[in-house]
Scaffold this active site. Structure first.
Site, PDB file in Angstrom:
ATOM      1  N   HIS A  92       0.837  -1.199   0.000  1.00 47.97           N
ATOM      2  CA  HIS A  92       0.000   0.000   0.000  1.00 47.97           C
ATOM      3  C   HIS A  92       0.871   1.248   0.000  1.00 47.97           C
ATOM      4  O   HIS A  92       0.676   2.157  -0.821  1.00 47.97           O
ATOM      5  CB  HIS A  92      -0.909   0.002   1.235  1.00 47.97           C
ATOM      6  CG  HIS A  92      -1.661   1.291   1.444  1.00 47.97           C
ATOM      7  ND1 HIS A  92      -3.010   1.413   1.215  1.00 47.97           N
ATOM      8  CD2 HIS A  92      -1.244   2.525   1.854  1.00 47.97           C
ATOM      9  CE1 HIS A  92      -3.389   2.650   1.467  1.00 47.97           C
ATOM     10  NE2 HIS A  92      -2.323   3.350   1.865  1.00 47.97           N
ATOM     11  N   GLU A  93       1.833   1.295   0.927  1.00 43.53           N
ATOM     12  CA  GLU A  93       2.678   2.491   1.029  1.00 43.53           C
ATOM     13  C   GLU A  93       3.539   2.685  -0.210  1.00 43.53           C
ATOM     14  O   GLU A  93       3.617   3.779  -0.769  1.00 43.53           O
ATOM     15  CB  GLU A  93       3.546   2.410   2.285  1.00 43.53           C
ATOM     16  CG  GLU A  93       2.777   2.418   3.587  1.00 43.53           C
ATOM     17  CD  GLU A  93       1.911   3.647   3.756  1.00 43.53           C
ATOM     18  OE1 GLU A  93       2.166   4.684   3.112  1.00 43.53           O
ATOM     19  OE2 GLU A  93       0.949   3.576   4.535  1.00 43.53           O
ATOM     20  N   HIS A 102       1.801   4.021  -3.296  1.00 44.18           N
ATOM     21  CA  HIS A 102       1.684   5.475  -3.479  1.00 44.18           C
ATOM     22  C   HIS A 102       2.784   5.980  -4.414  1.00 44.18           C
ATOM     23  O   HIS A 102       2.558   6.861  -5.248  1.00 44.18           O
ATOM     24  CB  HIS A 102       1.790   6.196  -2.136  1.00 44.18           C
ATOM     25  CG  HIS A 102       0.517   6.217  -1.345  1.00 44.18           C
ATOM     26  ND1 HIS A 102      -0.652   6.772  -1.816  1.00 44.18           N
ATOM     27  CD2 HIS A 102       0.232   5.745  -0.099  1.00 44.18           C
ATOM     28  CE1 HIS A 102      -1.599   6.658  -0.897  1.00 44.18           C
ATOM     29  NE2 HIS A 102      -1.093   6.028   0.150  1.00 44.18           N
ATOM     30  N   GLU A 158      -5.812   6.748  -2.707  1.00 41.68           N
ATOM     31  CA  GLU A 158      -5.842   5.777  -1.613  1.00 41.68           C
ATOM     32  C   GLU A 158      -6.433   4.440  -2.064  1.00 41.68           C
ATOM     33  O   GLU A 158      -5.973   3.370  -1.645  1.00 41.68           O
ATOM     34  CB  GLU A 158      -6.627   6.330  -0.426  1.00 41.68           C
ATOM     35  CG  GLU A 158      -5.894   7.393   0.365  1.00 41.68           C
ATOM     36  CD  GLU A 158      -4.631   6.869   1.040  1.00 41.68           C
ATOM     37  OE1 GLU A 158      -4.518   5.651   1.255  1.00 41.68           O
ATOM     38  OE2 GLU A 158      -3.749   7.686   1.346  1.00 41.68           O
ATOM     39  N   HIS A 197      -9.162   8.783   2.642  1.00 44.59           N
ATOM     40  CA  HIS A 197      -9.307   7.421   3.139  1.00 44.59           C
ATOM     41  C   HIS A 197     -10.772   6.985   3.184  1.00 44.59           C
ATOM     42  O   HIS A 197     -11.067   5.792   3.152  1.00 44.59           O
ATOM     43  CB  HIS A 197      -8.693   7.282   4.541  1.00 44.59           C
ATOM     44  CG  HIS A 197      -7.202   7.180   4.528  1.00 44.59           C
ATOM     45  ND1 HIS A 197      -6.387   8.264   4.746  1.00 44.59           N
ATOM     46  CD2 HIS A 197      -6.370   6.126   4.310  1.00 44.59           C
ATOM     47  CE1 HIS A 197      -5.116   7.887   4.671  1.00 44.59           C
ATOM     48  NE2 HIS A 197      -5.081   6.597   4.409  1.00 44.59           N
TER      49      HIS A 197
END
Length: 522
Positions: free
Chosen positions: A331-332, A335, A355, A419
């Site tokens: 996920h990180e 980005h 997101e 989010h």
């Protein structure tokens, strides 16, 4: 002499055929064709061959994507009378003969005046006041034209510091109206989630390390030089590279600091491989470069973040649940990949799409990695127990189960935090891949009185989402735009009005995102 060694578990990688080839800015195999494509793209935007336009603006090519059939897609950055244009990026599509077939992006209204009524010093003070936490520095305000705000002249100021928790760094971009001084938007570069060795979550897995002298280092030459280091539960100071004598890392538990490092090192390699072999992108920058993962950050730090250059992971509540699971890391790092494809404005619907993309990448990398201790699913963060309840903090089949995310598009979605609005994009993707109703991975509800959706599978869904971002999306993309872009991507990949194309259409309808109906049906 240095050589690469590996440890226990052997994984097999499947190589997928790429749908597009990405070239550096303005580059192509044929320089003449590249120059002709640039000229054609500029002409389609009403600009001169040197990039200038009659309204005092200018365009420059930042990236070119060439399809196997010869079609070209150029992404361009815009300035207006020397000022950067926030949200002013455009994409021009050309056929094989360099004829323009379409463009994406906002038109930019020229402000009535390009002279600010508010001074840079006042803008800096307003930006500092808008920061929540501890400020360490306030950058020099820069005048910009904000296309995302209707062509507003604004001061953009970067404020650096620490979030209220005292451990999460922040690089907050603050937008203030240049006529009134009012702050109207913010965007933090540091994106967070709430919140091998013998890895805690992944289990016994293979990781690539480097032998230097008589010791092994957590440097991965097979994946762009990925590095994993130990912050030793501090927030500042050096991050110490993990070193080991026998190349066996961790003990499956937090009693060995290398266990969490093994999870992160494995997950960063699998994320690299996923984008390389599934989407033909070599590292987040496209240059093959890897990334540094900092583990054991802070004390009782229940968070993880990507700051534009590296990944950082806390150890969770009580320092017993490191946030180094595959889906959180992907996920990180996702980005970074999304930012490289299209720099989505981190507010409103475009922030939600950003997101959503990261949770989609988190789930897809987890399936791709096929780790023995962490099989693929559509849950996010269940291994790290961020909530302290044993439950995941998110999912893709019904995002509203977290108590705040939107599973269906509604009147409150455009203004919701990223989010929260991300749920719409995640729910769409799940419906596209797995279908609605009861599935092997969870129950996906319909939004209103619409037809059930039969999924087309992850392999096709992930290709469609990636191509929509890579070829069509711009920084201010909305869900209505994304509906059109994913339909275009499906038509490109699988044929106009194919089953895949129609399913994209139906999957958006199932989350209450409407738009132009191309192929009949919903």
């Amino acid at each position: 002499m240095r050589r690469t060694l590996t440890t226990t578990f052997v994984a097999v990688l499947a190589v997928a055929t790429a749908a597009t080839v990405t070239s550096p800015a303005g580059a192509a195999d044929d320089p003449v064709r590249a120059a002709d494509s640039t000229t054609a793209a500029l002409a389609a935007l009403g600009a001169r061959p040197d990039g200038s336009s009659p309204d005092g603006g200018a365009y420059s090519v930042t990236r070119t994507v060439t399809d196997p059939d010869g079609r070209t897609h150029l992404r361009l950055r815009r300035t207006l009378r020397g000022l950067p244009v926030r949200g002013g990026d455009v994409v021009v599509h050309l056929d094989r003969a360099n004829r323009a077939t379409g463009t994406e992006g906002l038109g930019v209204a020229v402000p009535s005046a390009l002279t600010p009524q508010v001074s840079a010093a006042d803008a800096a003070r307003s930006a500092k006041a808008a920061f929540s936490g501890s400020v360490t520095s306030v950058g020099t305000p820069q005048l910009v034209v904000d296309a995302a705000a209707g062509g507003r002249l604004a001061w953009e100021t970067v404020v650096r510091g620490w979030a209220p928790d005292g451990q999460t760094p922040s690089r907050l971009h603050v937008l203030a109206d240049a006529a009134t001084g009012a702050v109207y938007a913010t965007d933090d570069e540091v994106k967070t989630v709430l919140g091998t060795g013998r890895a805690i979550y992944a289990g016994p897995v293979r990781i690539d390390t480097t032998l230097s002298g008589t010791a092994y280092q957590m440097i991965d030459p097979s994946h762009g030089g990925n590095r994993t280091c130990d912050m030793r539960n501090t927030t500042i100071g050096p991050c110490v590279l993990f070193v080991d004598a026998d190349n066996l890392w961790g003990n499956y538990a937090t009693t060995d600091r290398a266990s969490a490092a093994a999870d992160a090192h494995f997950a960063s390699a699998k994320t690299y491989d996923y984008f390389r072999f599934v989407h033909n992108r070599s590292g987040r920058t496209g240059t093959g470069a890897g990334i540094t993962s900092r583990v054991h950050y802070g004390n009782n730090y229940v968070n993880a973040f990507y700051d534009g250059g590296q990944l950082t992971f806390g150890d969770g509540a009580g320092n017993i649940h490191p946030l180094t699971s595959i889906d959180i890391l992907a996920h990180e790092l996702g980005h970074g990949y999304t930012d490289a494809l299209v720099g989505l404005v981190y507010s409103g619907e475009s922030g939600g799409i950003d997101e959503a993309s990261s949770d989609i990448w988190g789930a897809m990398v987890e399936f791709y990695a096929a780790a023995p201790g962490d099989p693929g699913d559509y849950l996010i963060g269940e291994e790290a127990d961020i909530l302290g309840t044993g439950e995941p903090f998110g999912n893709l089949f019904d995002p509203s189960l977290d108590g705040s995310s939107h599973s269906c598009f509604g009147p409150g979605t455009p203004g919701a935090p990223p989010h929260v609005s991300a749920g719409v994009g995640k729910h769409f993707f799940f419906n596209l891949a797995e279908g609605t109703g009861a599935t092997a991975y969870g129950y996906s509800p319909l939004c209103g009185d619409v037809a059930d959706v039969v999924g087309i599978g992850r392999a096709k869904a992930e290709k469609i989402w990636y191509r929509a971002l890579n070829v069509y999306a711009v920084s201010t993309t909305t869900y209505t735009n994304m509906r059109a872009y994913t339909q275009a991507a499906a038509a490109d990949l699988y044929g106009s009005c194919s089953i895949e194309h129609k399913t994209v259409q139906a999957a958006w309808k199932a989350v209450n995102v409407t738009g132009v109906t191309v192929c009949g049906g919903p």
